[in-house]
Design a protein around this motif. Structure first.
Motif, PDB file in Angstrom:
ATOM      1  N   MET A 221       0.878  -1.305  -0.116  1.00 31.45           N
ATOM      2  CA  MET A 221       0.052  -0.085  -0.065  1.00 31.45           C
ATOM      3  C   MET A 221       0.679   1.192   0.064  1.00 31.45           C
ATOM      4  SD  MET A 221      -3.332  -0.680   2.028  1.00 31.45           S
ATOM      5  CE  MET A 221      -4.827  -1.443   1.227  1.00 31.45           C
ATOM      6  N   GLU A 222       1.885   1.101   0.852  1.00 31.75           N
ATOM      7  CA  GLU A 222       2.896   2.584   0.853  1.00 31.75           C
ATOM      8  C   GLU A 222       3.577   2.415  -0.476  1.00 31.75           C
ATOM      9  OE1 GLU A 222       4.509   4.082   4.481  1.00 31.75           O
ATOM     10  OE2 GLU A 222       4.404   2.085   5.257  1.00 31.75           O
ATOM     11  N   ALA A 223       3.628   1.492  -1.145  1.00 33.99           N
ATOM     12  CA  ALA A 223       4.687   1.315  -2.462  1.00 33.99           C
ATOM     13  C   ALA A 223       3.646   1.877  -3.541  1.00 33.99           C
ATOM     14  CB  ALA A 223       4.837  -0.134  -2.889  1.00 33.99           C
ATOM     15  N   LEU A 245      -7.969  -3.286   5.269  1.00 36.94           N
ATOM     16  CA  LEU A 245      -8.011  -2.722   4.095  1.00 36.94           C
ATOM     17  C   LEU A 245      -9.116  -1.915   3.840  1.00 36.94           C
ATOM     18  CD1 LEU A 245      -7.362  -2.621   1.057  1.00 36.94           C
ATOM     19  CD2 LEU A 245      -8.769  -4.535   0.684  1.00 36.94           C
ATOM     20  N   LEU A 246     -10.347  -2.082   4.350  1.00 36.03           N
ATOM     21  CA  LEU A 246     -11.398  -1.154   4.353  1.00 36.03           C
ATOM     22  C   LEU A 246     -11.129   0.187   5.142  1.00 36.03           C
ATOM     23  CD1 LEU A 246     -14.496  -0.816   4.051  1.00 36.03           C
ATOM     24  CD2 LEU A 246     -14.775  -1.790   5.801  1.00 36.03           C
ATOM     25  N   ARG A 247     -10.332  -0.076   6.427  1.00 35.23           N
ATOM     26  CA  ARG A 247     -10.198   1.039   7.305  1.00 35.23           C
ATOM     27  C   ARG A 247      -9.119   1.982   6.219  1.00 35.23           C
ATOM     28  NH1 ARG A 247     -10.665   3.469  11.454  1.00 35.23           N
ATOM     29  NH2 ARG A 247      -8.968   4.586  12.606  1.00 35.23           N
ATOM     30  N   VAL A 248      -8.130   1.384   5.654  1.00 31.64           N
ATOM     31  CA  VAL A 248      -7.373   2.086   4.626  1.00 31.64           C
ATOM     32  C   VAL A 248      -8.098   3.059   3.685  1.00 31.64           C
ATOM     33  CG1 VAL A 248      -5.447   2.234   3.243  1.00 31.64           C
ATOM     34  CG2 VAL A 248      -5.638   0.683   5.189  1.00 31.64           C
ATOM     35  N   LEU A 249      -9.124   2.401   2.994  1.00 32.50           N
ATOM     36  CA  LEU A 249      -9.833   2.910   1.864  1.00 32.50           C
ATOM     37  C   LEU A 249     -10.616   4.058   2.305  1.00 32.50           C
ATOM     38  CD1 LEU A 249     -10.782  -0.248  -0.195  1.00 32.50           C
ATOM     39  CD2 LEU A 249      -8.891   1.354  -0.517  1.00 32.50           C
ATOM     40  N   THR A 251     -10.337   5.803   5.361  1.00 36.80           N
ATOM     41  CA  THR A 251      -9.423   6.715   6.095  1.00 36.80           C
ATOM     42  C   THR A 251      -8.389   7.331   5.422  1.00 36.80           C
ATOM     43  OG1 THR A 251      -7.937   5.323   7.231  1.00 36.80           O
ATOM     44  CG2 THR A 251     -10.034   5.750   8.303  1.00 36.80           C
ATOM     45  N   GLY A 252      -7.673   6.739   4.420  1.00 35.10           N
ATOM     46  CA  GLY A 252      -6.544   7.121   3.654  1.00 35.10           C
ATOM     47  C   GLY A 252      -5.284   7.028   4.659  1.00 35.10           C
ATOM     48  N   GLU A 253      -5.290   6.273   5.499  1.00 31.95           N
ATOM     49  CA  GLU A 253      -4.159   5.885   6.641  1.00 31.95           C
ATOM     50  C   GLU A 253      -3.966   4.403   6.739  1.00 31.95           C
ATOM     51  OE1 GLU A 253      -4.801   9.693   9.725  1.00 31.95           O
ATOM     52  OE2 GLU A 253      -5.402   7.609  10.270  1.00 31.95           O
ATOM     53  N   VAL A 254      -2.614   4.050   6.639  1.00 36.56           N
ATOM     54  CA  VAL A 254      -2.190   2.662   6.881  1.00 36.56           C
ATOM     55  C   VAL A 254      -1.261   2.519   8.065  1.00 36.56           C
ATOM     56  CG1 VAL A 254      -0.050   3.141   5.278  1.00 36.56           C
ATOM     57  CG2 VAL A 254      -0.969   0.761   5.781  1.00 36.56           C
ATOM     58  N   LEU A 255      -1.598   1.404   8.870  1.00 40.72           N
ATOM     59  CA  LEU A 255      -0.911   1.045  10.154  1.00 40.72           C
ATOM     60  C   LEU A 255      -0.056   0.015   9.843  1.00 40.72           C
ATOM     61  CD1 LEU A 255      -0.711   2.054  13.373  1.00 40.72           C
ATOM     62  CD2 LEU A 255      -2.464   0.460  13.534  1.00 40.72           C
ATOM     63  N   PRO A 256       1.357   0.016  10.002  1.00 48.39           N
ATOM     64  CA  PRO A 256       2.085  -1.191   9.684  1.00 48.39           C
ATOM     65  C   PRO A 256       2.114  -1.968  10.717  1.00 48.39           C
ATOM     66  CG  PRO A 256       3.154   1.056   8.904  1.00 48.39           C
ATOM     67  CD  PRO A 256       1.908   1.289   9.621  1.00 48.39           C
ATOM     68  N   ARG A 264       0.119   8.678   6.363  1.00 51.71           N
ATOM     69  CA  ARG A 264      -1.187   9.156   5.642  1.00 51.71           C
ATOM     70  C   ARG A 264      -0.705   8.582   4.124  1.00 51.71           C
ATOM     71  NH1 ARG A 264      -6.258  10.722   5.952  1.00 51.71           N
ATOM     72  NH2 ARG A 264      -6.692  11.801   3.905  1.00 51.71           N
ATOM     73  N   ILE A 265      -1.542   8.025   3.369  1.00 47.72           N
ATOM     74  CA  ILE A 265      -1.108   7.748   1.829  1.00 47.72           C
ATOM     75  C   ILE A 265      -2.240   8.100   0.988  1.00 47.72           C
ATOM     76  CG2 ILE A 265       0.158   5.654   2.588  1.00 47.72           C
ATOM     77  CD1 ILE A 265      -2.149   3.712   1.817  1.00 47.72           C
ATOM     78  N   GLU A 266      -2.032   8.439   0.034  1.00 47.36           N
ATOM     79  CA  GLU A 266      -2.806   8.793  -1.087  1.00 47.36           C
ATOM     80  C   GLU A 266      -2.859   7.761  -2.450  1.00 47.36           C
ATOM     81  OE1 GLU A 266      -6.204  10.660  -2.910  1.00 47.36           O
ATOM     82  OE2 GLU A 266      -5.210  10.826  -1.000  1.00 47.36           O
ATOM     83  N   LEU A 267      -3.829   7.035  -2.538  1.00 47.24           N
ATOM     84  CA  LEU A 267      -3.912   6.283  -3.759  1.00 47.24           C
ATOM     85  C   LEU A 267      -5.247   5.932  -4.405  1.00 47.24           C
ATOM     86  CD1 LEU A 267      -5.116   3.195  -2.679  1.00 47.24           C
ATOM     87  CD2 LEU A 267      -2.984   2.922  -1.578  1.00 47.24           C
ATOM     88  N   ARG A 268      -5.445   5.357  -5.521  1.00 46.39           N
ATOM     89  CA  ARG A 268      -6.204   4.925  -6.213  1.00 46.39           C
ATOM     90  C   ARG A 268      -6.577   3.372  -6.048  1.00 46.39           C
ATOM     91  NH1 ARG A 268      -8.094   9.209  -8.907  1.00 46.39           N
ATOM     92  NH2 ARG A 268      -9.291   8.173 -10.607  1.00 46.39           N
ATOM     93  N   PHE A 269      -7.595   2.792  -6.070  1.00 45.45           N
ATOM     94  CA  PHE A 269      -7.738   1.305  -5.906  1.00 45.45           C
ATOM     95  C   PHE A 269      -8.624   0.611  -6.867  1.00 45.45           C
ATOM     96  CE2 PHE A 269     -10.035  -2.083  -3.570  1.00 45.45           C
ATOM     97  CZ  PHE A 269      -8.733  -2.971  -3.182  1.00 45.45           C
TER      98      PHE A 269
END
Length: 451
Positions: A221-223, A245-249, A251-256, A264-269
């Motif tokens: 996800m960070e990649a 995965l749902l939480r990342v989509l 909130t736009g935040e990933v918890l390693p 914080r990450i910005e991506l299209r899914f």
């Protein structure tokens, strides 16, 4: 991305531009080379011969001056040989003179191949496009445009389609047509991730999160930050990973793994499955809340059997990759047009490569049907060699409706298109609450069950 449209021409017999389908033929192979020339039937029939305008740019000296007559009776394409010098073949079988036979897949005259099609208007408008290494017929072009539209209007896309039909190509189109096209495209097949490591591979890990974690590790996800993340077979993820995965989509935040603060990450899914996502929810393999987050918009990757016009171009490209100057024989292309190709484009390219290598090794200047494996593109049989048909994967409701519309409610014709037995098709229709008779012309709706 530059693209060249091959044989994108106006109708040769005057076009129907309204909503009424225009049945016709598409010249897909002529005198050793792929083609994409549409021909709408004028008055429900057309006489094929050497002087017909369809052969103007693709001359074939083995076609007789008056070779064949093709008629469309509203349900089927019927072919009659007019005493031609080299014969007429319907679906691989030679026709006796003056005898009408149905052609469901391909007609051969001389060294040329024509595919019967219920509506040639998409081919008249779009043709067959060569875009880099990709061959795009009208069905695939429509799917690519739908993916591009999803990219312009939103940040998510779900793709369904059979294995090998080109789901990743649609995902790449989604990435290329969106505002994040300059960022990374990270493709992950969830079915290949070893059990127990999906969380750390997707979300990354913090040093010391577990024994052996000696340094921070970036997850997929960070990649994909600043670009697009493509998860193929997304329902293969465990429920716990799906929740994260749902939480990342949302909130736009990933918890390693092992971290105390999210990043914080910005991506299209983009996600994909070879089955309908609703089936995964019903089976308990996909969380319902994740389904509502990723299931729409949705694009279907059309199977190769709905894109026969692409087959000669795919074969030629693979032959040229194997050995420059290696030509195709009409027998090879005809055989490939007649086979089901359950593995779709992936299978066709692998078998074409093998056939081209066999031809090259034998010193042949062209690839013929004899160089193609007898099992290529065919249904699978069980161990021991007993003859059996591979149980086809269940199509989606949309695929069923599409097949019924093209077959005008005829169960046998729809079953042939889907590579299934009529009995199996009826089971699918019942499961989805579909009645084949509803798709038949008005005059046939009260007769039997659409056979």
């Amino acid at each position: 991305m530059s693209a060249e449209t091959m044989d994108r021409s106006d109708p040769l017999t005057g076009g129907q531009r309204g909503p009424t389908p225009a049945p016709g033929l598409v010249l897909v192979f002529a005198a050793g080379k792929p083609a994409a020339v549409p021909l709408a039937l004028d008055g429900a029939e057309v006489e094929i011969g050497r002087d017909h305008p369809i052969f103007a740019a693709h001359p074939d000296t083995r076609v007789s001056r008056r070779n064949s007559l093709v008629r469309f009776d509203g349900r089927r394409f019927m072919v009659i040989d007019l005493g031609s010098r080299n014969g007429t073949f319907a679906d691989g079988a030679e026709l006796p003179p003056d005898t009408a036979r149905e052609a469901a897949r391909v007609i051969r005259v001389g060294d040329s191949l024509l595919v019967p099609i219920r509506d040639v208007r998409p081919m008249q408008r779009l043709g067959v496009r060569v875009a880099g290494d990709r061959i795009e017929g009208p069905s695939l072009q429509h799917a690519l445009e739908a993916a591009a539209q999803a990219a312009r209007l939103g940040k998510t896309l779900h793709i369904t389609g059979e294995s090998g039909a080109g789901k990743e190509g649609l995902a790449r189109a989604f990435h290329a047509c969106g505002p994040a096209s300059g960022g990374p495209f990270q493709a992950v097949n969830c079915a290949t991730i070893p059990e127990g490591v999906a969380e750390r591979l997707l979300f990354g890990t913090k040093r010391g999160a577990y024994s052996g974690a000696e340094a921070d590790a970036q997850g997929y996800m960070e990649a994909a930050h600043g670009g697009t993340l493509f998860l193929d077979e997304v329902a293969e993820l465990s429920p716990a990973v799906q929740a994260k995965l749902l939480r990342v989509l949302e909130t736009g935040e990933v918890l390693p793994l092992g971290a105390s603060k999210p990043r914080r990450i910005e991506l299209r899914f983009c996600s994909a499955t070879h089955r309908d996502l609703r089936a995964h929810v019903a089976a308990g393999t996909l969380r319902e809340d994740l389904y509502f987050r990723i299931a729409t918009p949705r694009v279907i990757a059309p199977p190769l059997r709905e894109r026969p016009e692409e087959i000669p171009w795919l074969l030629q490209a693979e032959a040229e990759r194997t050995a420059r100057g290696l030509a195709l024989h009409v027998s090879l292309v005809e055989a490939c047009l007649l086979r089901a190709w359950p593995g779709n484009v992936r299978e066709l390219l692998a078998e074409a490569r093998s056939a081209a290598q066999s031809a090259h090794a034998a010193g042949s200047a062209r690839v013929e049907r004899t160089h193609l494996s007898s099992t290529a593109g065919s249904a699978f049989a069980p161990p021991g060699g007993a003859a059996a048909v591979k149980k086809p994967s269940e199509p989606t409701r949309a695929h069923l409706v599409s097949a019924l519309k093209r077959a005008e409610g005829n169960v046998s014709a729809a079953a042939r298109e889907l590579g299934a037995h009529r009995t199996q098709l009826r089971r699918w229709l019942a499961r989805h609450g579909l009645d084949a008779r509803a798709y038949a012309p008005q005059g046939r709706r009260t007769r039997g069950k659409g056979d």
